[in-house]
Design a protein around this motif. Structure first.
Motif, mmCIF file in Angstrom:
data_model
loop_
_atom_site.group_PDB
_atom_site.id
_atom_site.type_symbol
_atom_site.label_atom_id
_atom_site.label_comp_id
_atom_site.label_asym_id
_atom_site.label_seq_id
_atom_site.Cartn_x
_atom_site.Cartn_y
_atom_site.Cartn_z
ATOM 1 N N LEU A 158 -4.163 1.277 2.982
ATOM 2 C CA LEU A 158 -4.675 -0.040 3.652
ATOM 3 C C LEU A 158 -5.259 0.351 4.995
ATOM 4 C CD1 LEU A 158 -4.691 -3.056 3.796
ATOM 5 C CD2 LEU A 158 -2.687 -2.672 5.202
ATOM 6 N N VAL A 159 -6.362 0.266 5.395
ATOM 7 C CA VAL A 159 -6.795 0.357 6.767
ATOM 8 C C VAL A 159 -7.072 -0.724 7.721
ATOM 9 C CG1 VAL A 159 -8.146 2.714 6.061
ATOM 10 C CG2 VAL A 159 -9.295 0.164 6.074
ATOM 11 N N ALA A 160 -7.065 -0.794 8.793
ATOM 12 C CA ALA A 160 -6.962 -2.023 9.501
ATOM 13 C C ALA A 160 -8.676 -2.484 9.480
ATOM 14 C CB ALA A 160 -6.764 -1.484 10.945
ATOM 15 N N PRO A 161 -8.874 -3.853 9.495
ATOM 16 C CA PRO A 161 -10.016 -4.277 9.429
ATOM 17 C C PRO A 161 -10.975 -3.781 10.779
ATOM 18 C CG PRO A 161 -8.546 -6.229 9.664
ATOM 19 C CD PRO A 161 -7.682 -4.701 9.459
ATOM 20 N N PRO B 228 0.916 -1.240 0.085
ATOM 21 C CA PRO B 228 0.159 -0.066 0.022
ATOM 22 C C PRO B 228 0.999 1.195 -0.130
ATOM 23 C CG PRO B 228 -0.225 -1.183 2.068
ATOM 24 C CD PRO B 228 0.783 -1.785 1.351
ATOM 25 N N ASP B 229 0.306 2.392 -0.634
ATOM 26 C CA ASP B 229 1.168 3.480 -0.441
ATOM 27 C C ASP B 229 1.015 4.347 0.814
ATOM 28 O OD1 ASP B 229 1.743 3.852 -3.414
ATOM 29 O OD2 ASP B 229 -0.343 3.717 -3.539
ATOM 30 N N GLU B 230 -0.070 4.108 1.500
ATOM 31 C CA GLU B 230 -0.061 4.416 2.748
ATOM 32 C C GLU B 230 -0.927 3.490 3.802
ATOM 33 O OE1 GLU B 230 -2.361 8.403 4.186
ATOM 34 O OE2 GLU B 230 -1.600 8.535 2.135
ATOM 35 N N ILE B 231 -0.665 3.502 5.134
ATOM 36 C CA ILE B 231 -1.584 2.658 5.880
ATOM 37 C C ILE B 231 -2.017 3.566 7.004
ATOM 38 C CG2 ILE B 231 -1.107 0.881 7.730
ATOM 39 C CD1 ILE B 231 1.314 -0.218 6.136
ATOM 40 N N CYS B 232 -3.301 3.325 7.314
ATOM 41 C CA CYS B 232 -3.991 4.072 8.384
ATOM 42 C C CYS B 232 -4.823 2.956 9.256
ATOM 43 C CB CYS B 232 -5.025 4.951 7.866
ATOM 44 S SG CYS B 232 -4.427 6.505 7.050
ATOM 45 N N SER B 233 -5.150 3.541 10.321
ATOM 46 C CA SER B 233 -5.804 2.636 11.376
ATOM 47 C C SER B 233 -7.353 2.533 10.816
ATOM 48 C CB SER B 233 -5.716 3.240 12.898
ATOM 49 O OG SER B 233 -6.228 4.495 12.916
ATOM 50 N N ILE C 40 -9.371 2.653 -1.030
ATOM 51 C CA ILE C 40 -9.093 2.492 0.350
ATOM 52 C C ILE C 40 -9.969 1.184 0.892
ATOM 53 C CG2 ILE C 40 -9.947 3.450 2.720
ATOM 54 C CD1 ILE C 40 -10.156 6.212 0.588
ATOM 55 N N GLY C 41 -9.101 0.260 1.373
ATOM 56 C CA GLY C 41 -9.806 -1.181 1.724
ATOM 57 C C GLY C 41 -8.834 -1.702 2.835
ATOM 58 N N ASP C 42 -9.405 -2.963 3.189
ATOM 59 C CA ASP C 42 -8.574 -3.579 4.331
ATOM 60 C C ASP C 42 -8.095 -4.828 3.876
ATOM 61 O OD1 ASP C 42 -11.392 -5.045 3.894
ATOM 62 O OD2 ASP C 42 -10.570 -6.192 5.571
ATOM 63 N N GLN C 43 -8.073 -5.234 2.630
ATOM 64 C CA GLN C 43 -7.065 -6.465 2.403
ATOM 65 C C GLN C 43 -6.231 -6.316 1.237
ATOM 66 O OE1 GLN C 43 -8.991 -10.220 2.014
ATOM 67 N NE2 GLN C 43 -10.852 -9.414 2.497
ATOM 68 N N LEU C 44 -4.870 -6.600 1.543
ATOM 69 C CA LEU C 44 -3.742 -6.622 0.483
ATOM 70 C C LEU C 44 -4.113 -7.270 -0.759
ATOM 71 C CD1 LEU C 44 -0.377 -7.227 2.479
ATOM 72 C CD2 LEU C 44 -1.513 -4.833 1.964
ATOM 73 N N PHE C 45 -4.576 -8.485 -0.611
ATOM 74 C CA PHE C 45 -4.932 -9.522 -1.760
ATOM 75 C C PHE C 45 -5.971 -9.115 -2.743
ATOM 76 C CE2 PHE C 45 -1.976 -11.697 1.076
ATOM 77 C CZ PHE C 45 -1.077 -11.944 0.189
ATOM 78 N N THR C 46 -6.697 -8.185 -2.355
ATOM 79 C CA THR C 46 -7.897 -7.900 -3.255
ATOM 80 C C THR C 46 -7.876 -6.413 -3.282
ATOM 81 O OG1 THR C 46 -9.233 -7.699 -1.019
ATOM 82 C CG2 THR C 46 -9.654 -9.844 -2.266
ATOM 83 N N ASP C 47 -8.177 -5.728 -2.429
ATOM 84 C CA ASP C 47 -8.320 -4.185 -2.527
ATOM 85 C C ASP C 47 -7.063 -3.430 -2.929
ATOM 86 O OD1 ASP C 47 -10.877 -4.136 -1.164
ATOM 87 O OD2 ASP C 47 -9.901 -4.285 0.587
ATOM 88 N N PHE D 115 -14.206 3.147 -1.873
ATOM 89 C CA PHE D 115 -14.206 2.197 -0.658
ATOM 90 C C PHE D 115 -14.441 0.913 -0.928
ATOM 91 C CE2 PHE D 115 -14.682 6.887 0.538
ATOM 92 C CZ PHE D 115 -13.771 6.934 1.712
ATOM 93 N N ASP D 116 -13.820 0.114 -0.318
ATOM 94 C CA ASP D 116 -14.390 -1.183 -0.244
ATOM 95 C C ASP D 116 -15.362 -0.997 0.976
ATOM 96 O OD1 ASP D 116 -14.052 -4.103 0.280
ATOM 97 O OD2 ASP D 116 -13.045 -3.898 2.070
ATOM 98 N N ILE D 117 -16.148 -2.137 0.999
ATOM 99 C CA ILE D 117 -17.320 -2.031 1.996
ATOM 100 C C ILE D 117 -16.903 -2.849 3.253
ATOM 101 C CG2 ILE D 117 -19.672 -2.538 2.426
ATOM 102 C CD1 ILE D 117 -20.251 -1.806 -0.362
ATOM 103 N N ASP D 118 -16.715 -4.038 3.061
ATOM 104 C CA ASP D 118 -16.781 -5.053 4.192
ATOM 105 C C ASP D 118 -15.629 -5.088 5.010
ATOM 106 O OD1 ASP D 118 -19.588 -6.354 4.265
ATOM 107 O OD2 ASP D 118 -18.786 -7.062 2.269
#
Ligand SMILES: [Mg+2]
Length: 179
Positions: A139-142, A10-15, A119-126, A35-38
């Motif tokens: 990347l955001v924390a789930p 990811p270019d950036e990681i946020c909580s 903006i999403g919570d998964q490396l292998f999809t989003d 945005f990813d949803i789930d």
């Protein structure tokens, strides 16, 4: 291998979506947010998103961003959520990390890959799909790990390993820390 590695980074990681510096993104010329949803906006399979998240979406839209959603879910049986997000474009069955869903949504948002943020919570999809499409990826924390889907649960240990490797290779671009 090296290329795959950087395509997952990811270019950036946020909580959370609340911690992202949208003003800075706008200043940098980005004009659309996907945005990813789930487990990004609410728990996995959430019937609706919270008022706080809804207010955030309205705020970023008022700040000038086109807003859309990209989900690998079918969207079936999610009538409340669909009604709630009704004003914004959603691509269901997006097939992330394939690029076609991103491309369709970017067209709906009248944006371009270089002006769009995922903006999403998964490396292998989003994140992977975003990098393949040429987007800036955050990347955001789930929201809730226990609510993860079966496949997401399986991938989490590998995600953690990769994030650890990324953090060792170079300092992470963690803008949340140096505001
Ligand atoms: Mg997700």
């Amino acid at each position: 291998m090296k290329r795959l590695f950087s395509a997952l980074r990811p270019d950036e990681i946020c909580s959370s979506v609340h911690e992202i510096d949208y003003e800075r993104l706008r200043g940098a010329g980005y004009r659309a947010l996907i945005f990813d949803i789930d487990n990004t906006l609410g728990e996995w399979g959430c019937p609706q998103i919270s008022e706080a998240v809804y207010a955030l979406l309205q705020r970023v839209e008022a700040a000038g961003f086109a807003v859309g959603f990209l989900s690998n879910d079918s969207g079936e049986d999610r009538l409340l959520l669909k009604a709630q997000l009704g004003a914004w474009p959603v691509v269901w069955r997006a097939g992330k990390p394939k690029t076609h869903g991103y491309e369709r949504l970017i067209a709906l948002l009248r944006s371009s890959p270089s002006q769009t943020v995922m903006i999403g919570d998964q490396l292998f999809t989003d994140i992977w799909g975003a990098k393949r499409t040429g987007l800036y990826a955050i990347l955001v924390a789930p929201v809730s790990l226990p609510s993860d889907s079966f496949w997401a649960k399986l991938r989490r240990p590998l995600e953690r390993l990769l994030l650890w490797l990324f953090s060792r290779e170079n300092p992470p671009h963690d803008h949340a820390d140096n505001r």
